[in-house]
Design a protein around this motif. Structure first.
Motif, PDB file in Angstrom:
ATOM      1  N   TYR A  81       0.832  -1.204   0.000  1.00  0.00           N
ATOM      2  CA  TYR A  81       0.000   0.000   0.000  1.00  0.00           C
ATOM      3  C   TYR A  81       0.866   1.254   0.000  1.00  0.00           C
ATOM      4  CZ  TYR A  81      -3.397   3.541   1.328  1.00  0.00           C
ATOM      5  OH  TYR A  81      -4.164   4.681   1.354  1.00  0.00           O
ATOM      6  N   VAL A  82       1.855   1.304   0.863  1.00  0.00           N
ATOM      7  CA  VAL A  82       2.732   2.473   0.928  1.00  0.00           C
ATOM      8  C   VAL A  82       3.468   2.658  -0.395  1.00  0.00           C
ATOM      9  CG1 VAL A  82       4.749   3.473   2.060  1.00  0.00           C
ATOM     10  CG2 VAL A  82       2.980   2.357   3.430  1.00  0.00           C
ATOM     11  N   ASP A  83       3.907   1.569  -0.984  1.00  0.00           N
ATOM     12  CA  ASP A  83       4.576   1.640  -2.279  1.00  0.00           C
ATOM     13  C   ASP A  83       3.647   2.226  -3.335  1.00  0.00           C
ATOM     14  OD1 ASP A  83       6.901   0.925  -4.020  1.00  0.00           O
ATOM     15  OD2 ASP A  83       5.419  -0.393  -4.959  1.00  0.00           O
ATOM     16  N   ALA A  84       2.367   1.837  -3.287  1.00  0.00           N
ATOM     17  CA  ALA A  84       1.390   2.368  -4.244  1.00  0.00           C
ATOM     18  C   ALA A  84       1.148   3.855  -4.015  1.00  0.00           C
ATOM     19  CB  ALA A  84       0.078   1.591  -4.139  1.00  0.00           C
ATOM     20  N   VAL A  85       1.115   4.272  -2.759  1.00  0.00           N
ATOM     21  CA  VAL A  85       0.961   5.703  -2.465  1.00  0.00           C
ATOM     22  C   VAL A  85       2.111   6.494  -3.082  1.00  0.00           C
ATOM     23  CG1 VAL A  85       1.041   7.424  -0.614  1.00  0.00           C
ATOM     24  CG2 VAL A  85      -0.424   5.416  -0.374  1.00  0.00           C
ATOM     25  N   LYS A  86       3.322   5.992  -2.922  1.00  0.00           N
ATOM     26  CA  LYS A  86       4.479   6.681  -3.507  1.00  0.00           C
ATOM     27  C   LYS A  86       4.368   6.740  -5.034  1.00  0.00           C
ATOM     28  CE  LYS A  86       7.737   5.187   0.091  1.00  0.00           C
ATOM     29  NZ  LYS A  86       8.915   4.331   0.356  1.00  0.00           N
ATOM     30  N   ALA A 114      -0.728   3.777  12.718  1.00  0.00           N
ATOM     31  CA  ALA A 114      -0.837   2.322  12.899  1.00  0.00           C
ATOM     32  C   ALA A 114       0.250   1.576  12.137  1.00  0.00           C
ATOM     33  CB  ALA A 114      -2.212   1.840  12.446  1.00  0.00           C
ATOM     34  N   ILE A 115       0.761   2.166  11.062  1.00  0.00           N
ATOM     35  CA  ILE A 115       1.746   1.470  10.240  1.00  0.00           C
ATOM     36  C   ILE A 115       3.154   1.767  10.763  1.00  0.00           C
ATOM     37  CG2 ILE A 115       0.215   1.630   8.250  1.00  0.00           C
ATOM     38  CD1 ILE A 115       2.037   3.804   7.111  1.00  0.00           C
ATOM     39  N   PRO A 116       4.161   0.958  10.372  1.00  0.00           N
ATOM     40  CA  PRO A 116       5.539   1.273  10.773  1.00  0.00           C
ATOM     41  C   PRO A 116       5.873   2.717  10.429  1.00  0.00           C
ATOM     42  CG  PRO A 116       5.460  -0.898   9.783  1.00  0.00           C
ATOM     43  CD  PRO A 116       4.081  -0.307   9.600  1.00  0.00           C
ATOM     44  N   LEU A 117       6.376   3.448  11.392  1.00  0.00           N
ATOM     45  CA  LEU A 117       6.472   4.897  11.248  1.00  0.00           C
ATOM     46  C   LEU A 117       7.545   5.345  10.266  1.00  0.00           C
ATOM     47  CD1 LEU A 117       5.885   5.919  14.974  1.00  0.00           C
ATOM     48  CD2 LEU A 117       4.221   5.580  13.136  1.00  0.00           C
ATOM     49  N   HIS A 118       8.465   4.467   9.930  1.00  0.00           N
ATOM     50  CA  HIS A 118       9.479   4.866   8.952  1.00  0.00           C
ATOM     51  C   HIS A 118       8.854   5.115   7.579  1.00  0.00           C
ATOM     52  CE1 HIS A 118       9.727   1.023   6.683  1.00  0.00           C
ATOM     53  NE2 HIS A 118       9.473   0.438   7.854  1.00  0.00           N
ATOM     54  N   TYR A 119       7.700   4.480   7.307  1.00  0.00           N
ATOM     55  CA  TYR A 119       7.012   4.737   6.052  1.00  0.00           C
ATOM     56  C   TYR A 119       6.560   6.197   5.948  1.00  0.00           C
ATOM     57  CZ  TYR A 119       6.602  -0.314   5.080  1.00  0.00           C
ATOM     58  OH  TYR A 119       6.846  -1.633   4.805  1.00  0.00           O
ATOM     59  N   LEU A 120       6.104   6.755   7.055  1.00  0.00           N
ATOM     60  CA  LEU A 120       5.643   8.149   7.059  1.00  0.00           C
ATOM     61  C   LEU A 120       6.806   9.085   6.771  1.00  0.00           C
ATOM     62  CD1 LEU A 120       3.317   8.004  10.206  1.00  0.00           C
ATOM     63  CD2 LEU A 120       2.766   7.459   7.830  1.00  0.00           C
ATOM     64  N   ASN A 124       7.128  11.727   3.602  1.00  0.00           N
ATOM     65  CA  ASN A 124       7.452  13.134   3.831  1.00  0.00           C
ATOM     66  C   ASN A 124       8.685  13.557   3.046  1.00  0.00           C
ATOM     67  OD1 ASN A 124       5.330  13.814   5.486  1.00  0.00           O
ATOM     68  ND2 ASN A 124       6.458  13.587   7.401  1.00  0.00           N
ATOM     69  N   GLU A 125       9.713  12.729   3.082  1.00  0.00           N
ATOM     70  CA  GLU A 125      10.952  13.067   2.379  1.00  0.00           C
ATOM     71  C   GLU A 125      10.724  13.164   0.877  1.00  0.00           C
ATOM     72  OE1 GLU A 125      13.568  10.013   3.738  1.00  0.00           O
ATOM     73  OE2 GLU A 125      14.217  11.135   5.527  1.00  0.00           O
ATOM     74  N   LEU A 126       9.872  12.292   0.330  1.00  0.00           N
ATOM     75  CA  LEU A 126       9.556  12.336  -1.091  1.00  0.00           C
ATOM     76  C   LEU A 126       8.887  13.655  -1.465  1.00  0.00           C
ATOM     77  CD1 LEU A 126       9.191  11.108  -3.918  1.00  0.00           C
ATOM     78  CD2 LEU A 126       7.138   9.945  -3.051  1.00  0.00           C
ATOM     79  N   ALA A 159      10.419  12.229  11.918  1.00  0.00           N
ATOM     80  CA  ALA A 159       9.870  12.210  10.559  1.00  0.00           C
ATOM     81  C   ALA A 159       9.506  13.600  10.058  1.00  0.00           C
ATOM     82  CB  ALA A 159       8.643  11.307  10.508  1.00  0.00           C
ATOM     83  N   GLY A 160       9.554  14.595  10.933  1.00  0.00           N
ATOM     84  CA  GLY A 160       9.345  15.971  10.508  1.00  0.00           C
ATOM     85  C   GLY A 160       7.993  16.566  10.828  1.00  0.00           C
ATOM     86  N   PHE A 161       7.163  15.860  11.576  1.00  0.00           N
ATOM     87  CA  PHE A 161       5.853  16.406  11.910  1.00  0.00           C
ATOM     88  C   PHE A 161       5.979  17.539  12.931  1.00  0.00           C
ATOM     89  CE2 PHE A 161       4.907  12.105  10.411  1.00  0.00           C
ATOM     90  CZ  PHE A 161       3.970  12.406   9.438  1.00  0.00           C
TER      91      PHE A 161
END
Length: 456
Positions: A81-86, A114-120, A124-126, A159-161
């Motif tokens: 899912y995260v890959d698809a968002v990117k 809820a998801i592994p936070l490194h994805y967020l 953000n970096e993208l 993560a920059g929030f």
């Protein structure tokens, strides 16, 4: 008189978090329409860019939720899912003018945390590597405190929030239990200590109108929240829409508070928070006196999108990613497909995952400006609106078929005051601001039939 007003005006009415509301979107709107709208948005206002990311997964589904949420999926599904968002992001970014700046990034759900936070952090970096930002952009996330320990909060900071909306909903564990909501893992005071040490902004979110809530019980929750001194408190009125989420029927069976009790919860909240120095903004926000939202309200410059209130100085057109995410452009709305597997499949085939949308005609664009002004600023000044959109007052009023006689009854009921120059919502009328806005809604005026929640 107030009980008479409640009986008279507590009828199904659009929430007007957008205009037109999302239930007017239609499936005749295609991915080609959206692509053309995105390209056109580079020449439209506002100039700034706002990104919205929808994370649909939840460790546990709350019965009151009207959002598009799914039970937590397996690791490989979350990763896909995260890959698809990117990938979806990378389909849209080339269509945007690189000279534009990011003003906001907002994560909602579901439960984004809820998801592994490194994805967020990766998302953000993208985004942040692709455009410059305005000074002090808002990078915000909705957080469920039931599953976050100290390490998790620190990861979100990394993560920059810089704005955290903490979904407390109620401090009464019995209310949470019957709503299928997990209480905070850490004491809220500990969460505040962690976040305050990094100089970020903190919102607290609450819902009133749930089973087991009482006027005094909810007042105790609000008093406790005020002692923590958050930057903003948001008190949402529970919208009972079981045709959207059948789990809401469980709350109905448990016994929902009456409209009169909900009204008193709202009024008690106002009394408590204003007594603590907070300023009411719109229907559901309470902020510190120096908050940018209150400053904007004072000058009639407050704005709102699906993610909440913002100032006109920082608002951008919203480009949204993920399942059911809604993009809000100047002349169009577009909503993505609902299913996770469907979404991943469409994006992986190289297409935009459009499910439905809406292109606004001239009258609807003008009606949106009037409705937004009322809903955000509790008033609507014709001269200010004229200067904002660059049309003379007579043209605006003609194009939206303005008929002041339709406001006369509301004036007599004490809901509003109005002159040829300005319409103002009274204190007693705040609960019924949606009813006032509906007067300017051509879709309601033309008899369009949709299902809406009640104001109270």
């Amino acid at each position: 008189m107030k009980s008479d007003l409640l009986l008279k005006y507590n009828v199904p009415t659009p929430r007007y978090t957008s205009y037109p509301p999302a239930n007017y979107f239609h499936e005749g709107y295609t991915s080609n329409d959206y692509t053309e709208a995105v390209i056109a948005s580079n020449q439209e206002h506002p100039d700034y860019i706002s990104f919205y990311i929808h994370i649909p997964f939840c460790p546990r589904l709350c019965h009151y939720c009207g959002c598009n949420s799914y039970p937590m999926a397996k690791k490989d599904v979350v990763a896909a899912y995260v890959d698809a968002v990117k990938k979806e992001i990378m389909q849209v970014l080339p269509l945007l003018d690189k000279s534009r700046k990011i003003s906001q990034i907002h994560y909602g759900g579901g439960t984004p945390t809820a998801i592994p936070l490194h994805y967020l952090k990766e998302i953000n970096e993208l985004l942040l590597s692709s455009f410059a930002c305005i000074e002090h952009p808002e990078i915000a996330i909705e957080c469920h405190p039931g599953y976050l320990n100290e390490k998790h909060w620190l990861q979100l900071l990394e993560a920059g929030f810089n704005r955290f909306s903490i979904g407390v909903q109620d401090f009464d564990t019995e209310v949470l239990q019957i709503s299928n909501r997990t209480p905070s893992l850490l004491a809220v005071e500990e969460i505040f200590s962690i976040l305050r040490s990094h100089n970020v902004k903190i919102n607290m979110d609450f819902i009133y109108g749930l089973p087991k809530q009482t006027i005094e019980g909810f007042a105790q929750t609000i008093r406790k929240a005020a002692t923590l001194n958050p930057d903003r408190l948001v008190t949402f009125s529970y919208a009972h829409v079981p045709w959207v989420n059948k789990n809401m029927l469980k709350l109905e069976e448990a016994g929902l508070p009456s409209a009169e009790d909900k009204s008193m919860m709202y009024r008690k909240t106002i009394d408590i928070l204003t007594g603590c120095g907070y300023k009411p903004v719109g229907l559901d926000h309470f902020v510190q006196p120096d908050d940018a939202l209150y400053v904007a309200l004072q000058s009639g410059m407050l704005h709102r999108n699906f993610q909440g209130y913002c100032t006109r100085a920082t608002t951008g057109q919203v480009y949204a990613f993920g399942v059911t995410a809604i993009s809000q452009l100047s002349s169009a709305y577009c909503q993505n497909v609902r299913g996770i597997e469907e979404y991943i499949g469409i994006v992986n085939r190289g297409y935009l995952p459009v499910m439905r949308g809406y292109a606004l005609n001239k009258e609807e664009q003008l009606a949106r400006e009037v409705i937004t002004a009322l809903m955000c600023n509790n008033r609507m000044n014709w001269k200010e609106l004229s200067e904002h959109i660059g049309l003379d007052v007579e043209t605006i009023q003609t194009d939206i078929s303005y008929d002041p006689s339709k406001l006369e009854e509301m004036k007599n009921d004490g809901i509003i005051t109005y002159t040829p120059e300005e319409i103002n919502i009274t204190d007693d009328g705040m609960l019924y601001i949606r009813n006032v806005a509906a007067v300017f809604d051509p879709l309601m005026r033309n008899g369009a039939s949709k299902r809406f929640s009640k104001p109270v």
